[in-house]
Design a protein around this motif. Structure first.
Motif, PDB file in Angstrom:
ATOM      1  N   ALA A  28      43.807  68.683 -62.883  1.00 13.77           N
ATOM      2  CA  ALA A  28      42.513  69.367 -62.849  1.00 13.77           C
ATOM      3  C   ALA A  28      42.022  69.139 -64.065  1.00 13.77           C
ATOM      4  O   ALA A  28      40.566  69.156 -64.484  1.00 13.77           O
ATOM      5  N   GLU A  47      24.471  70.303 -64.001  1.00 12.60           N
ATOM      6  CA  GLU A  47      24.258  69.154 -63.189  1.00 12.60           C
ATOM      7  C   GLU A  47      23.059  69.541 -62.008  1.00 12.60           C
ATOM      8  O   GLU A  47      22.220  68.560 -61.799  1.00 12.60           O
ATOM      9  N   ARG A  54      34.498  64.495 -65.443  1.00  9.74           N
ATOM     10  CA  ARG A  54      33.169  65.237 -65.058  1.00  9.74           C
ATOM     11  C   ARG A  54      32.284  65.340 -66.434  1.00  9.74           C
ATOM     12  O   ARG A  54      31.095  64.945 -66.419  1.00  9.74           O
ATOM     13  N   ARG A  55      32.898  65.778 -67.371  1.00  7.94           N
ATOM     14  CA  ARG A  55      32.211  66.015 -68.778  1.00  7.94           C
ATOM     15  C   ARG A  55      31.483  64.671 -69.212  1.00  7.94           C
ATOM     16  O   ARG A  55      30.490  64.842 -69.701  1.00  7.94           O
ATOM     17  N   ASP A  85      32.960  75.196 -68.363  1.00  6.41           N
ATOM     18  CA  ASP A  85      33.599  75.198 -67.455  1.00  6.41           C
ATOM     19  C   ASP A  85      33.118  74.674 -66.075  1.00  6.41           C
ATOM     20  O   ASP A  85      32.113  74.170 -66.221  1.00  6.41           O
ATOM     21  N   HIS A  86      33.734  74.713 -64.835  1.00  3.72           N
ATOM     22  CA  HIS A  86      33.288  74.007 -63.848  1.00  3.72           C
ATOM     23  C   HIS A  86      31.764  74.792 -63.484  1.00  3.72           C
ATOM     24  O   HIS A  86      30.910  74.233 -63.189  1.00  3.72           O
ATOM     25  N   ASP A 120      40.236  65.913 -64.161  1.00  3.53           N
ATOM     26  CA  ASP A 120      39.174  65.875 -63.337  1.00  3.53           C
ATOM     27  C   ASP A 120      38.145  66.544 -64.152  1.00  3.53           C
ATOM     28  O   ASP A 120      36.883  65.827 -64.109  1.00  3.53           O
ATOM     29  N   ILE A 121      38.026  67.566 -64.806  1.00  2.00           N
ATOM     30  CA  ILE A 121      36.937  68.035 -65.732  1.00  2.00           C
ATOM     31  C   ILE A 121      36.630  67.214 -66.966  1.00  2.00           C
ATOM     32  O   ILE A 121      35.264  67.113 -67.350  1.00  2.00           O
ATOM     33  N   LEU A 125      29.120  73.567 -65.873  1.00  2.00           N
ATOM     34  CA  LEU A 125      28.834  72.252 -65.388  1.00  2.00           C
ATOM     35  C   LEU A 125      27.877  72.074 -64.219  1.00  2.00           C
ATOM     36  O   LEU A 125      26.971  71.180 -64.421  1.00  2.00           O
ATOM     37  N   ASP A 126      28.308  72.985 -63.176  1.00  2.00           N
ATOM     38  CA  ASP A 126      27.498  72.922 -61.931  1.00  2.00           C
ATOM     39  C   ASP A 126      26.204  73.161 -62.342  1.00  2.00           C
ATOM     40  O   ASP A 126      24.975  72.775 -61.721  1.00  2.00           O
TER      41      ASP A 126
END
Length: 92
Positions: A3, A50, A10-11, A42-43, A6-7, A46-47
Motif C-alpha cells: 500500500a 485528481e 500515485r504521488r 493521503d488517498h 502504491d501511494i 489525492l482523490d
C-alpha cells in the motif's frame, strides 16, 4: 506492491501530470502546488487533486484567475487551496 508503494507511485504520477498539463499556464499553477503538497496527501486528498486535474485546462485556468465561476460539481474548497497557493507564490 505494498500500500505504501502504491501511494508513492500515485504521488509521482500526479506530480508528473501536474507539470505536463498541455498548457504552460496550468503547469505553473498545478506543478508547484503538487510539488509542495502531494507527498503529505493521503488517498482522500489525492482523490480531490485528481478530480480537479481531470478538468480541462481552459476552464480551470479561468477559475484560478477568477474570470469564471466554477460549476457546482467542482470541489471549491480544494480549488481555493490551489488558488491560495498560486497567489502566495506570485507574491514572493
Amino acid at each position: 506492491m505494498t500500500a505504501g508503494e502504491d501511494i508513492s507511485v500515485r504521488r509521482k504520477k500526479l506530480r508528473y501530470r501536474a507539470w505536463h498539463r498541455g498548457t504552460r499556464e496550468m503547469d505553473l499553477v498545478l506543478g508547484p502546488f503538487a510539488d509542495a503538497h502531494v507527498e503529505s496527501y493521503d488517498h482522500a486528498a489525492l482523490d480531490r487533486l485528481e478530480a480537479l486535474m481531470s478538468e480541462e485546462d481552459p476552464p480551470l485556468l479561468k477559475w484560478v484567475m477568477g474570470q469564471e465561476t466554477p460549476p457546482d460539481n467542482v470541489d471549491l474548497a480544494f480549488l481555493e487551496l490551489v488558488i491560495a497557493d498560486h497567489h502566495a507564490r506570485l507574491a514572493k
